[in-house]
Motif scaffolding. Structure first.
Motif, mmCIF file in Angstrom:
data_model
loop_
_atom_site.group_PDB
_atom_site.id
_atom_site.type_symbol
_atom_site.label_atom_id
_atom_site.label_comp_id
_atom_site.label_asym_id
_atom_site.label_seq_id
_atom_site.Cartn_x
_atom_site.Cartn_y
_atom_site.Cartn_z
ATOM 1 N N PHE A 9 0.826 -1.201 0.000
ATOM 2 C CA PHE A 9 0.000 0.000 0.000
ATOM 3 C C PHE A 9 0.864 1.256 0.000
ATOM 4 C CE2 PHE A 9 -1.851 3.588 2.210
ATOM 5 C CZ PHE A 9 -2.929 3.830 1.391
ATOM 6 N N THR A 10 1.918 1.266 0.815
ATOM 7 C CA THR A 10 2.807 2.430 0.879
ATOM 8 C C THR A 10 3.413 2.713 -0.488
ATOM 9 O OG1 THR A 10 3.290 1.974 3.193
ATOM 10 C CG2 THR A 10 4.840 3.399 2.020
ATOM 11 N N GLU A 11 3.822 1.672 -1.187
ATOM 12 C CA GLU A 11 4.371 1.838 -2.534
ATOM 13 C C GLU A 11 3.314 2.412 -3.488
ATOM 14 O OE1 GLU A 11 5.966 -1.070 -6.082
ATOM 15 O OE2 GLU A 11 6.387 -1.640 -4.016
ATOM 16 N N PHE A 12 2.096 1.885 -3.408
ATOM 17 C CA PHE A 12 1.004 2.382 -4.246
ATOM 18 C C PHE A 12 0.708 3.852 -3.938
ATOM 19 C CE2 PHE A 12 -3.554 3.356 -4.486
ATOM 20 C CZ PHE A 12 -3.740 3.245 -5.856
ATOM 21 N N ALA A 13 0.585 4.176 -2.665
ATOM 22 C CA ALA A 13 0.253 5.544 -2.260
ATOM 23 C C ALA A 13 1.340 6.518 -2.693
ATOM 24 C CB ALA A 13 0.044 5.612 -0.745
ATOM 25 N N THR A 14 2.586 6.120 -2.539
ATOM 26 C CA THR A 14 3.701 6.979 -2.947
ATOM 27 C C THR A 14 3.667 7.238 -4.448
ATOM 28 O OG1 THR A 14 5.050 6.119 -1.134
ATOM 29 C CG2 THR A 14 6.216 7.207 -2.949
ATOM 30 N N MET A 16 0.984 7.116 -6.400
ATOM 31 C CA MET A 16 -0.269 7.708 -6.865
ATOM 32 C C MET A 16 -0.591 9.089 -6.302
ATOM 33 S SD MET A 16 -1.877 5.914 -9.116
ATOM 34 C CE MET A 16 -3.552 6.501 -9.037
ATOM 35 N N ILE A 17 -0.005 9.482 -5.196
ATOM 36 C CA ILE A 17 -0.446 10.693 -4.512
ATOM 37 C C ILE A 17 -0.352 11.934 -5.399
ATOM 38 C CG2 ILE A 17 1.786 11.126 -3.387
ATOM 39 C CD1 ILE A 17 -1.677 11.857 -1.864
ATOM 40 N N ARG A 18 0.737 12.086 -6.133
ATOM 41 C CA ARG A 18 0.872 13.277 -6.984
ATOM 42 C C ARG A 18 -0.162 13.280 -8.096
ATOM 43 N NH1 ARG A 18 6.815 15.294 -8.016
ATOM 44 N NH2 ARG A 18 5.550 16.411 -9.499
ATOM 45 N N ARG A 19 -0.379 12.132 -8.708
ATOM 46 C CA ARG A 19 -1.367 12.046 -9.792
ATOM 47 C C ARG A 19 -2.770 12.336 -9.262
ATOM 48 N NH1 ARG A 19 -2.590 6.895 -13.726
ATOM 49 N NH2 ARG A 19 -4.129 7.963 -14.987
ATOM 50 N N LEU A 20 -3.095 11.748 -8.123
ATOM 51 C CA LEU A 20 -4.414 11.992 -7.536
ATOM 52 C C LEU A 20 -4.579 13.470 -7.159
ATOM 53 C CD1 LEU A 20 -4.791 8.840 -5.259
ATOM 54 C CD2 LEU A 20 -6.028 9.321 -7.397
ATOM 55 N N ARG A 21 -3.539 14.055 -6.592
ATOM 56 C CA ARG A 21 -3.615 15.460 -6.193
ATOM 57 C C ARG A 21 -3.803 16.372 -7.400
ATOM 58 N NH1 ARG A 21 1.460 16.927 -3.653
ATOM 59 N NH2 ARG A 21 2.025 17.673 -5.692
ATOM 60 N N ARG A 22 -3.070 16.111 -8.480
ATOM 61 C CA ARG A 22 -3.212 16.944 -9.679
ATOM 62 C C ARG A 22 -4.580 16.755 -10.322
ATOM 63 N NH1 ARG A 22 2.434 15.707 -12.494
ATOM 64 N NH2 ARG A 22 2.207 13.909 -11.184
ATOM 65 N N THR A 23 -5.066 15.525 -10.332
ATOM 66 C CA THR A 23 -6.403 15.275 -10.872
ATOM 67 C C THR A 23 -7.450 16.023 -10.051
ATOM 68 O OG1 THR A 23 -5.725 13.097 -11.690
ATOM 69 C CG2 THR A 23 -8.091 13.472 -11.431
ATOM 70 N N ALA A 24 -7.329 15.949 -8.741
ATOM 71 C CA ALA A 24 -8.270 16.657 -7.869
ATOM 72 C C ALA A 24 -8.176 18.162 -8.080
ATOM 73 C CB ALA A 24 -8.002 16.309 -6.404
ATOM 74 N N TYR A 25 -6.953 18.672 -8.268
ATOM 75 C CA TYR A 25 -6.792 20.113 -8.496
ATOM 76 C C TYR A 25 -7.525 20.551 -9.755
ATOM 77 C CZ TYR A 25 -4.755 24.579 -9.719
ATOM 78 O OH TYR A 25 -4.597 25.888 -10.083
ATOM 79 N N LEU A 26 -7.417 19.767 -10.800
ATOM 80 C CA LEU A 26 -8.113 20.116 -12.035
ATOM 81 C C LEU A 26 -9.628 20.059 -11.861
ATOM 82 C CD1 LEU A 26 -5.825 18.347 -14.643
ATOM 83 C CD2 LEU A 26 -6.048 20.804 -14.230
ATOM 84 N N MET A 27 -10.082 19.261 -10.929
ATOM 85 C CA MET A 27 -11.515 19.166 -10.682
ATOM 86 C C MET A 27 -12.031 20.266 -9.762
ATOM 87 S SD MET A 27 -12.012 15.062 -10.420
ATOM 88 C CE MET A 27 -13.751 15.232 -10.061
ATOM 89 N N ALA A 38 -7.145 13.975 -2.188
ATOM 90 C CA ALA A 38 -6.221 12.880 -2.492
ATOM 91 C C ALA A 38 -5.955 12.038 -1.244
ATOM 92 C CB ALA A 38 -4.915 13.427 -3.068
ATOM 93 N N GLN A 39 -5.763 12.711 -0.130
ATOM 94 C CA GLN A 39 -5.536 11.976 1.110
ATOM 95 C C GLN A 39 -6.778 11.190 1.529
ATOM 96 O OE1 GLN A 39 -4.033 14.758 4.007
ATOM 97 N NE2 GLN A 39 -2.132 15.057 2.872
ATOM 98 N N ASP A 40 -7.950 11.798 1.392
ATOM 99 C CA ASP A 40 -9.192 11.085 1.700
ATOM 100 C C ASP A 40 -9.333 9.842 0.830
ATOM 101 O OD1 ASP A 40 -9.840 13.011 3.569
ATOM 102 O OD2 ASP A 40 -11.334 14.012 2.313
ATOM 103 N N ALA A 41 -9.007 9.985 -0.447
ATOM 104 C CA ALA A 41 -9.099 8.848 -1.371
ATOM 105 C C ALA A 41 -8.151 7.730 -0.944
ATOM 106 C CB ALA A 41 -8.790 9.295 -2.796
ATOM 107 N N LEU A 42 -6.936 8.075 -0.571
ATOM 108 C CA LEU A 42 -5.977 7.046 -0.142
ATOM 109 C C LEU A 42 -6.396 6.389 1.168
ATOM 110 C CD1 LEU A 42 -2.576 8.616 -1.208
ATOM 111 C CD2 LEU A 42 -3.747 6.659 -2.221
ATOM 112 N N VAL A 43 -7.033 7.145 2.056
ATOM 113 C CA VAL A 43 -7.545 6.548 3.289
ATOM 114 C C VAL A 43 -8.619 5.512 2.957
ATOM 115 C CG1 VAL A 43 -8.934 7.021 5.362
ATOM 116 C CG2 VAL A 43 -6.963 8.464 4.809
#
Length: 172
Positions: A9-14, A16-27, A38-43
């Motif tokens: 999970f730590t590897e996945f989160a590391t 994905m976090i930037r991609r998820l954050r940028r996607t959320a920013y565009l939204m 992004a943090q809520d999604a990873l939780v």
């Protein structure tokens, strides 16, 4: 959770976090809210880690959690506040072009145009064209049919063209 699952999970989160954050920013158009989403999604992913099909459904599930978080945030009263970008993350969106100042200006115009779209249209455009999800994946993430994704994306792209064309015409 087992140590091997924790490490996975730590590897996945590391990754994905930037991609998820940028996607959320565009939204949503706000870096702080994007970070929260992004943090809520990873939780949410962490809580279901043992039940998620990690061969096919992991990225889709993470994006689905992200979209839900962004939409949930948009229903909160503080959404009505005026969004102000402090520019601290603009370098993350694309590669460097010949004129860095123009690149930032162009990015901000696109982000402002995206913010003018209804949330469902914005989500379709961001997931399809920024997140590079297929029609089927986008439909699954948003919980709508493929036809709905096509029509929402088409309407959104038409509106974006209009908004960006107006901006271009009004520029000195």
């Amino acid at each position: 959770m087992k140590a091997s699952d924790e490490a996975e999970f730590t590897e996945f989160a590391t990754a994905m976090i930037r991609r998820l954050r940028r996607t959320a920013y565009l939204m949503c158009g706000d870096w702080h809210r994007a970070e929260d989403a992004a943090q809520d999604a990873l939780v949410k992913v962490y809580r279901r880690w043992n039940r998620i099909d990690r061969t096919h459904g992991l990225n889709s599930y993470a994006h689905q959690c992200l979209v839900t978080s962004v939409f949930d945030q948009s229903r909160k009263p503080w959404r009505r506040e005026r969004l102000v970008d402090n520019g601290d993350e603009t370098g993350d969106l694309t590669g460097v072009l010949a004129d860095p100042a123009r690149t930032v200006d162009d990015r901000m115009l696109v982000v402002e145009a995206l913010a003018a779209l209804p949330p469902s249209q914005r989500a379709c455009v961001v997931l399809r064209h920024y997140g590079d999800l297929s029609l089927e994946q986008t439909a699954a993430v948003l919980g709508i049919g493929v036809g709905g994704v096509k029509s929402q994306t088409s309407r959104a792209l038409t509106r974006l063209r209009e908004l960006l064309d107006q901006t271009e015409r009004s520029a000195p």
